[in-house]
Design an enzyme around this catalytic site. Structure first.
Site, PDB file in Angstrom:
ATOM      1  N   LEU A 154       0.917  -1.084   0.007  1.00 14.60           N
ATOM      2  CA  LEU A 154       0.037   0.077  -0.051  1.00 14.60           C
ATOM      3  C   LEU A 154       0.789   1.194   0.196  1.00 14.60           C
ATOM      4  CD1 LEU A 154      -3.093  -1.158   2.321  1.00 14.60           C
ATOM      5  CD2 LEU A 154      -2.671  -1.428  -0.199  1.00 14.60           C
ATOM      6  N   HIS A 209       9.299 -15.528   0.339  1.00 14.43           N
ATOM      7  CA  HIS A 209       9.259 -15.149  -1.000  1.00 14.43           C
ATOM      8  C   HIS A 209      10.410 -15.862  -1.585  1.00 14.43           C
ATOM      9  CE1 HIS A 209       9.721 -12.763  -4.966  1.00 14.43           C
ATOM     10  NE2 HIS A 209      10.846 -12.688  -4.605  1.00 14.43           N
ATOM     11  N   ASP A 256      -1.796  -9.659  -4.623  1.00 11.34           N
ATOM     12  CA  ASP A 256      -0.354  -9.024  -4.911  1.00 11.34           C
ATOM     13  C   ASP A 256      -0.312  -7.603  -5.567  1.00 11.34           C
ATOM     14  OD1 ASP A 256       2.318  -9.569  -4.660  1.00 11.34           O
ATOM     15  OD2 ASP A 256       2.535 -10.911  -5.682  1.00 11.34           O
TER      16      ASP A 256
END
Lengths: 309, 426
Positions: B68, B183, B309
């Site tokens: 964000l 990740h 995502d």
């Protein structure tokens, strides 16, 4: 009259076989012209062409400039180090600035693959790709195929091996597309670390033994090792590269036939090719350079004619 | 707030009312009652009613992965614009990544997100970074962030390359029940890559990021999880091989979970044919076989969740040469429509709701939400057959980097009920 199907020359990918043959026929005429005492024609009078080079180039830029001058175009040259967000002015801004000065055609070399297509989407002028990173170098492929046609009569059915760093080579990719469209068989040869894993999807043969590749081919196109494009090491030393993939007289003499040797230049003598091979009668390296001017004249002439304006 | 919802079809595999057409009475953030054809009774208690005409009604959606951009890059997105885009996309909760500037890596950073988002219609739940500045070398104070409400820990789009630090982070977080997200992309195998390695990357002259770059890290982290005996969640996996590794590990009883991004499910590397930088994402859009394996993984439960995502990027970082363009696409607002349009027929809406709502809460140890009497009213209402126009005016994100911008999409979120408010999409 036959017309060129594209507004731009972004890549060989976009061309039809007819387009390529049209370039060759046109180049035949220009080659005759540039061998006459008066080498200049007025075909592109009042057409302004900007040569915008974001990467170093000597021979491609000179070849383009000479072709433009022989066609009586007005030429401006612009060289800059690669532009990016972090380095100030964007590519589109740079080119728009130049276009405000009423430029009709842009010849661009840029380090980023797809940069010419990107530019074509954002500006109005006609674009000629003079090399976009590791993507395409269409005029090189056209002059290479033209030179094969000149030497061997035709390209169709010929066996061409491209030797060297395939991963970082725009010459390889454009050559593959161009030769295949003209009906040649293409093989790539080089160290496994420098051949893209999925290259077979293009329909080419793959060989890692230079002697076998030479035995197979009619034409060997020896690519320049482009250390500047390699961000990591793909082989231990130039010496070892040359031992495995360098072309020398000994290797040539072992063949039971004559093959044509090409090189897009500039040559790293003693690395991918030794001097005695580069300067031998097998080599058509200097013919390639001469044909570069004629082919580029043909391309710019045809694009100017296909322009809607 | 009192509200009656009429003619909704419940889509909640956890609820006894799943698949039934019902009316709901909602009062002060609680589902007071739920019954078929109770319009007359319910309307006595509330003057405000909304006939959703057979639309589906599910527990509020939970997005496990969105950037964000606040603090630090508020010109791309801020908490408010992100929350509004999320609400329009049907999400009642969004877990936000720590890839901000500065990185979310202290108690104060975590508290900042909660404080700043208090009055927004969507719950924003911050992740804390595992390592300092997401550099992969030094552990952050995970426990302190955990106490402040960090929902889990991740270095966002940076792979923790040091296996020793990854293992110690897993061990350490397990002390207090903290959850780690991996990740997976080996940076050395991905060097120079800008897209998936395959026929398309060859065609475009671009160096590829091979599947193996992801798979070696998935394999490594599965073995680490086995060794230290802790749970581990894999974020946005993209390759067929990863799905197979995770499926096998789960069969062996390891506590491995995974999510996949909307982009990886609905697009492939073929979308990159003309160097459109809006398709440049991490992990890269892979081939058709990978895409099929990912859908199969969602269908058989190997992949637990689907994430937006959401990665907002400004034009200056996208409308440039492909090579220089930033990774990422915005997806909060369009995630459901794209899933609805591209999902295989055998995947029903109930399965989609598991992946979008039920499983994220389970993995992140959040309170379950269900469409049952007495449950808190955290609801998403959507219609799989309705269409809507996604364009610059209807886009609520501050950024526009979505390849389906200016298209008509099928599958529309009609609104959410969250934090005792009804937010309707016009």
């Amino acid at each position: 009259m036959k017309r060129f199907s594209q507004k731009h020359l972004l890549g060989i990918k976009d061309l039809t076989r007819e387009d390529i043959e049209l370039v060759f026929e046109t180049a035949d005429n220009f080659k005759a012209i540039i061998n006459r005492p008066i080498k200049k024609v007025p075909s592109l009078r009042d057409v302004t062409i900007a040569n915008i080079f974001f990467e170093n180039s000597t021979r491609t830029r000179i070849s383009f400039e000479l072709a433009q001058k022989r066609l009586s175009a007005d030429v401006i040259n612009f060289s800059a180090s690669s532009s990016s967000v972090s380095k100030g002015e964007t590519l589109v801004d740079t080119v728009k600035n130049i276009l405000s000065m009423k430029v009709d055609m842009v010849v661009m070399r840029h380090p980023a693959p797809g940069a010419c297509l990107f530019l074509a989407k954002h500006i109005n002028a006609q674009i000629i790709n003079a090399g976009d990173g590791t993507h395409e170098h269409p005029t090189q492929a056209l002059l290479d195929a033209y030179s094969i046609r000149e030497k061997l009569g035709s390209v169709k059915g010929k066996k061409v091996v491209i030797v060297g760093d395939i991963t970082h080579s725009r010459v390889a990719l454009s050559n593959i597309f161009c030769l295949q469209k003209l009906g040649a068989e293409v093989m790539v040869c080089g160290p496994t670390t420098l051949i893209p894993k999925h290259i077979a999807s293009l329909g080419v043969k793959i060989e890692h033994d230079l002697m076998k590749a030479l035995q197979w081919c009619d034409v060997a196109n020896m690519l320049r090792i482009q250390l500047e494009r390699q961000e990591i090491k793909y082989f231990p030393s130039l010496r070892e590269y040359s031992m495995l993939f360098g072309l020398n007289k000994e290797k040539l003499q072992k063949l039971n036939k004559e093959i044509v040797i090409m090189h897009p230049g500039p040559i790293n003598r003693g690395v991918e090719i030794t001097s005695d091979v580069a300067d031998s009668k097998h080599s058509i390296i200097l013919d390639q350079v001469e044909n570069g001017v004629a082919t580029r004249m043909a391309i710019m002439y045809l694009l100017a004619g296909s322009s809607p304006q | 707030m009192k509200l009656v919802i009429l003619n909704a079809i419940v889509c909640d595999p956890q609820s006894a009312m799943h698949g039934k057409k019902c009316d709901l009475l909602i009062s002060s953030g609680i589902i007071d009652d739920i019954q078929p054809s109770a319009k007359k009774v319910f309307e006595k208690s509330s003057t405000k009613s909304w006939d959703v005409k057979g639309a589906l009604l599910s527990p509020g959606w939970f997005d496990m992965r969105a950037s964000l951009r606040e603090p630090g890059m508020e010109h791309k997105e801020n908490l408010e614009s992100g929350a509004l885009a999320a609400a329009a996309g049907g999400f009642t909760r969004v877990a936000c990544l720590p890839d901000t500037d500065p990185t979310l890596q202290t108690k104060a950073d975590i508290e900042f997100i909660y404080r700043k988002s208090e009055d927004l219609p969507v719950h924003l739940l911050p992740y804390g970074a595992i390592t300092k500045n997401r550099e992969g070398t030094e552990l952050n104070e995970l426990y302190d962030m955990h106490l402040a409400g960090a929902i889990a820990f991740t270095d966002a789009n940076k792979c923790l390359m040091h296996a020793g630090i990854m293992m110690r982070a897993m061990q350490y977080a397990a002390n207090f029940g903290g959850i780690l997200l991996s990740h997976a992309q080996d940076q050395h195998l991905a060097t120079g890559g800008r897209m998936h390695e395959g026929a398309m990357s060859v065609n475009l002259g671009l160096k590829g990021i091979p599947n193996i770059a992801e798979e070696v890290i998935v394999a490594r982290d599965i073995e680490l999880a086995r060794y230290v005996n802790t749970p581990l969640h894999f974020s946005h996996i993209s390759s067929k091989g990863s799905v197979e590794l995770i499926r096998k590990a789960r069969k062996q009883g390891l506590q491995i979970t995974a999510d996949v991004s909307v982009a990886s499910l609905v697009f492939t590397d073929e979308n990159l044919h003309d160097f459109n930088s809006n398709y440049k994402v991490l992990p890269p859009l892979r081939g058709k076989a990978d895409q099929k394996a990912l859908w199969d993984g969602v269908a058989d439960g190997t992949i637990d969740c689907i994430v937006s995502d959401h990665q907002p990027e400004d034009t200056e970082h996208k409308a440039v040469e492909f090579e220089y363009a930033a990774y990422g696409m915005i997806q909060l607002q369009t995630a459901y429509s794209l899933l609805n349009m591209f999902k295989p027929k055998q995947l029903d809406n109930g399965m989609l709701i598991k992946a979008l709502s039920i499983n994220p809460r389970k993995i992140l140890k959040q309170k379950a939400v269900s469409i049952t009497k007495g449950a808190s009213a955290e609801i998403t209402i959507f219609n799989p057959t309705a269409t809507w126009e996604y364009h610059a005016a209807s886009n609520l994100s501050k950024s526009v980097n979505n390849p389906v911008m200016s298209q008509t999409l099928t599958g529309k979120v009609l609104g959410i009920i969250n934090k005792d408010q009804l937010i309707k999409n016009i």
